[in-house]
Scaffold this motif. Structure first.
Motif, short mmCIF file in Angstrom:
data_model
loop_
_atom_site.label_atom_id
_atom_site.label_comp_id
_atom_site.label_asym_id
_atom_site.label_seq_id
_atom_site.Cartn_x
_atom_site.Cartn_y
_atom_site.Cartn_z
N TRP A 471 8.85 -8.32 5.31
CA TRP A 471 10.15 -7.74 5.65
C TRP A 471 9.98 -6.44 6.43
O TRP A 471 10.70 -6.17 7.38
CB TRP A 471 10.95 -7.47 4.37
N GLN A 472 9.01 -5.63 6.05
CA GLN A 472 8.71 -4.40 6.76
C GLN A 472 7.21 -4.18 6.75
O GLN A 472 6.54 -4.42 5.74
CB GLN A 472 9.42 -3.20 6.11
N TYR A 473 6.67 -3.72 7.88
CA TYR A 473 5.23 -3.57 7.98
C TYR A 473 4.90 -2.50 9.01
O TYR A 473 5.56 -2.35 10.03
CB TYR A 473 4.55 -4.89 8.35
N PHE A 474 3.87 -1.72 8.69
CA PHE A 474 3.50 -0.61 9.56
C PHE A 474 2.12 -0.08 9.16
O PHE A 474 1.54 -0.50 8.14
CB PHE A 474 4.54 0.50 9.49
N ALA A 475 1.62 0.86 9.93
CA ALA A 475 0.34 1.51 9.65
C ALA A 475 0.58 2.94 9.19
O ALA A 475 1.55 3.58 9.58
CB ALA A 475 -0.55 1.50 10.89
N VAL A 476 -0.32 3.42 8.33
CA VAL A 476 -0.28 4.80 7.83
C VAL A 476 -1.63 5.44 8.14
O VAL A 476 -2.68 4.79 8.00
CB VAL A 476 -0.02 4.83 6.31
N PRO A 495 -9.63 6.25 8.42
CA PRO A 495 -9.16 4.93 8.00
C PRO A 495 -7.70 4.73 8.39
O PRO A 495 -6.97 5.69 8.61
CB PRO A 495 -9.30 4.98 6.48
N ILE A 496 -7.30 3.50 8.48
CA ILE A 496 -5.89 3.12 8.64
C ILE A 496 -5.49 2.32 7.42
O ILE A 496 -6.23 1.44 6.96
CB ILE A 496 -5.67 2.28 9.92
N ILE A 497 -4.32 2.63 6.88
CA ILE A 497 -3.77 1.86 5.75
C ILE A 497 -2.64 0.99 6.28
O ILE A 497 -1.73 1.48 6.96
CB ILE A 497 -3.25 2.79 4.65
N VAL A 498 -2.71 -0.29 5.98
CA VAL A 498 -1.65 -1.23 6.38
C VAL A 498 -0.70 -1.40 5.21
O VAL A 498 -1.12 -1.64 4.07
CB VAL A 498 -2.25 -2.59 6.79
N ARG A 499 0.59 -1.27 5.50
CA ARG A 499 1.63 -1.46 4.48
C ARG A 499 2.54 -2.59 4.94
O ARG A 499 3.10 -2.55 6.05
CB ARG A 499 2.44 -0.16 4.34
N ALA A 500 2.67 -3.62 4.11
CA ALA A 500 3.58 -4.74 4.41
C ALA A 500 4.25 -5.15 3.10
O ALA A 500 3.57 -5.38 2.10
CB ALA A 500 2.82 -5.92 5.01
N VAL A 501 5.57 -5.23 3.12
CA VAL A 501 6.31 -5.53 1.90
C VAL A 501 7.32 -6.65 2.11
O VAL A 501 7.77 -6.90 3.23
CB VAL A 501 7.05 -4.28 1.36
N ASP A 517 -6.63 -14.59 6.69
CA ASP A 517 -7.00 -14.62 8.11
C ASP A 517 -6.14 -13.66 8.92
O ASP A 517 -6.60 -13.06 9.90
CB ASP A 517 -6.90 -16.05 8.66
N VAL A 518 -4.88 -13.46 8.49
CA VAL A 518 -4.02 -12.49 9.18
C VAL A 518 -4.52 -11.08 8.94
O VAL A 518 -4.63 -10.26 9.87
CB VAL A 518 -2.55 -12.64 8.70
N LEU A 519 -4.86 -10.78 7.68
CA LEU A 519 -5.39 -9.45 7.36
C LEU A 519 -6.71 -9.20 8.10
O LEU A 519 -6.95 -8.09 8.61
CB LEU A 519 -5.59 -9.31 5.86
N TYR A 538 -5.58 -2.14 2.74
CA TYR A 538 -4.27 -2.77 2.58
C TYR A 538 -3.63 -2.27 1.29
O TYR A 538 -4.23 -2.35 0.21
CB TYR A 538 -4.40 -4.30 2.55
N ASP A 539 -2.42 -1.75 1.38
CA ASP A 539 -1.69 -1.20 0.24
C ASP A 539 -1.04 -2.35 -0.54
O ASP A 539 -0.16 -3.04 -0.02
CB ASP A 539 -0.62 -0.23 0.77
N ILE A 540 -1.45 -2.53 -1.80
CA ILE A 540 -0.90 -3.63 -2.62
C ILE A 540 -0.08 -3.07 -3.79
O ILE A 540 -0.11 -3.61 -4.90
CB ILE A 540 -2.00 -4.58 -3.12
N THR A 541 0.67 -2.00 -3.52
CA THR A 541 1.51 -1.39 -4.54
C THR A 541 2.97 -1.77 -4.30
O THR A 541 3.45 -1.71 -3.17
CB THR A 541 1.38 0.14 -4.52
#
Length: 551
Positions: A471-476, A495-501, A517-519, A538-541
């Protein structure tokens, strides 16, 4: 603005000259009386999905005030209270005797029984979640027509109706709830203890159709073509020969207002785009291209990148970032506004949930105010605009449909949600040009890959927001560095953190279970294509306990 400015004392009051966006549609309107339900907005949206206009009003509205609005049907929502509590909200009994088709859910069901002489009691055992509904034998129910004798419904209650009012028939029950549905055709009143509006009630849509079209005799005539014509005519009539100014962010809401203004009043609308340098990669160019090439409006691009860079230098605290960015935005905007002649109106992209959640128009009934929105504008002394909010009767999904009907490109209409402070709050710590470049490039890769992933899902399901879509995804960009190896050489890079929710409303969110494979493709591309990055996480929170954004 000469001739339109009024020199006033401090505390400038802005007249709310909101367009009545529902005038034409209110030929047929369903009034949703909200008793503080968690599903209040959902009820209104489900009715609109069936092409009937609905609006949310307080559950405690007086009969006189409601009747002035001339609703064609009424729906009573659920709510957290018990009808026998001293402070519980109650419906005006005159509404129940008006013979206007009326449907009550949960607390609405109980309030009908209580007001008309039935009884409601606190039961020993509650009923929460899926329940097996059994229709009453030898009882013809108009509300439950064309649904099975046994079916699954969604319950959420401890109280229940024990005895129905005189003249009512029990039309369905569950193992725990003896009066799961009741109706009185002569009074035009129908009620259920369960929630037909939620997807878990498997025949809920059919019940809503039965009420709207068979019982209330409404016509499914509320559609985007009619809405666009109505909104354009109303804006043109309301504005007359005056000029309108709009703070265009490039987000969905302000873009739809700009497109609407372009069709309704053309170059009487001036769109001011403040470029603070904190937008995503290529977004300023995309916004300018759309509103200078596709739409007939005056477009002013304010390049404020250098001023914002100086303003944010060495600022680490996220709230201080927000404060400085927001304050400077309005300084930039009103600096332009005061140089324009003949501007009377300020247009805003306020949408219906903004109005409901802010409590600004008391649409929450007994529910408390949740939050205030950006429609509280810090007007400088001596500046006056009448405010127009042409989208303030529309939910987000409806705003997107309006945008498509007005000719906005899909990449604008389905643009990812983006915070007002922009990338400044996706960079942890101080913001500088190097960090911005890193984050813009990494974020572009995240969005490109997940846009493609969502597109594949859309092609498979036909839904823009399928249950498996991100629904929403971005880099931190965090404020740390880590050791790595690239080309047989040691690196010490960021580092880059990927956030996707996954979410439907942003109130809660779960981390998206993206395919490996996408990650892997996202990680590989970022490390290979973005200088200064040697690691991807990858943020899994979920939210809660986390928020969607990092700052």
């Amino acid at each position: 603005m000469q001739g339109r400015r009024k020199t006033q004392e401090k505390g400038v009051t802005v007249q709310n000259a909101t367009l009545d966006t529902s005038t034409e549609q209110k030929t047929q309107t369903v009034a949703v009386l909200d008793f503080g339900a968690q599903y209040g907005q959902l009820i209104a949206r489900r009715i609109r999905d069936l092409h009937v206009y609905s609006e949310i009003l307080p559950g405690t509205i007086s009969a006189d005030e409601l009747f002035q609005r001339k609703p064609d049907a009424i729906v009573l929502s659920g709510g957290p209270a018990s009808v026998y509590e001293p402070e519980a909200p109650h419906i005006d009994p005159a509404i129940l005797h008006a013979n206007i088709p009326l449907l009550g859910f949960c607390y609405g069901h109980q309030s009908i029984a209580d007001a008309l002489g039935g009884s409601v009691a606190h039961t020993e055992k509650g009923e929460y979640g899926a329940a097996r509904l059994i229709k009453a034998a030898h009882c013809e129910s108009a509300l439950l027509a064309d649904t099975p004798h046994e079916q699954t419904v969604w319950m959420s209650h401890r109280d229940s109706v024990q005895h129905v009012p005189e003249g009512f028939s029990v039309t369905a029950s569950t193992d725990i709830c003896p009066v799961a549905a009741m109706e009185n055709a002569s009074m035009n009143i129908y009620a259920t203890q369960f929630h037909p509006e939620v997807a878990h009630t498997e025949f809920g849509t059919q019940m809503l159709k039965n009420f709207l079209f068979n019982i209330a005799k409404l016509t499914p005539a509320w559609n985007m073509d009619n809405i666009v014509e109505t909104l354009c005519a109303q804006m043109k009539q309301h504005v007359g020969n005056d000029r309108v100014i709009l703070a265009l962010s490039g987000g969905v809401d302000s873009s739809v207002v700009a497109a609407l203004g372009a069709r309704a009043i053309g170059k009487q609308m001036t769109c001011v785009f403040i470029n603070h340098g904190l937008l995503r990669k290529n977004e300023p160019e995309e916004v300018e291209a759309v509103f200078t090439q596709q739409f007939d409006v005056d477009f002013i691009h304010v390049h404020a990148e250098d001023r914002y860079a100086e303003l944010l230098k060495d600022v680490v605290d996220p709230e201080e970032k927000r404060k400085r960015i927001g304050t400077q935005f309005w300084k930039e905007f009103f600096n332009v506004a005061q140089q324009l002649e003949g501007v009377r109106y300020l247009a805003q992209g306020t949408i219906y949930p903004d109005i409901i959640e802010s409590g600004a128009r008391k649409t929450q009934g007994s529910a408390s105010t949740i939050k205030s929105h950006h429609n509280l504008i810090p007007f400088p002394d001596g500046v006056h605009f009448d405010l127009i909010e042409p989208l303030d009767h529309f939910f987000k999904d409806e705003v997107r449909k309006l945008g498509l009907a007005l000719g906005l490109p899909e990449h604008i209409v389905y643009r990812q949600p983006f915070p007002g402070p922009g990338l400044a709050i996706r960079i942890i710590g101080a913001v500088d040009a190097e960090k911005l470049a890193i984050l813009k490039n990494a974020d572009a890769i995240v969005r490109e890959e997940l846009d493609a992933y969502n597109k594949r899902l859309y092609e498979e399901t036909g839904e823009h927001n399928s249950q498996h879509a991100a629904w929403q995804y971005f880099a931190v960009l965090p404020d740390v560095k880590s050791v790595g190896v690239m080309g047989d050489e040691r690196t010490y890079a960021r580092p880059i953190i990927v956030r996707a929710v996954e979410s439907s409303d942003a109130m809660t969110a779960d981390w998206a279970r993206l395919p490996y494979d996408v990650l892997a493709r996202i990680s590989g591309r970022i490390v290979a294509e973005v200088p200064g990055v040697n690691r991807v996480a990858y943020d899994i929170t979920s939210k809660p306990p986390a928020t969607i954004e990092w700052e």
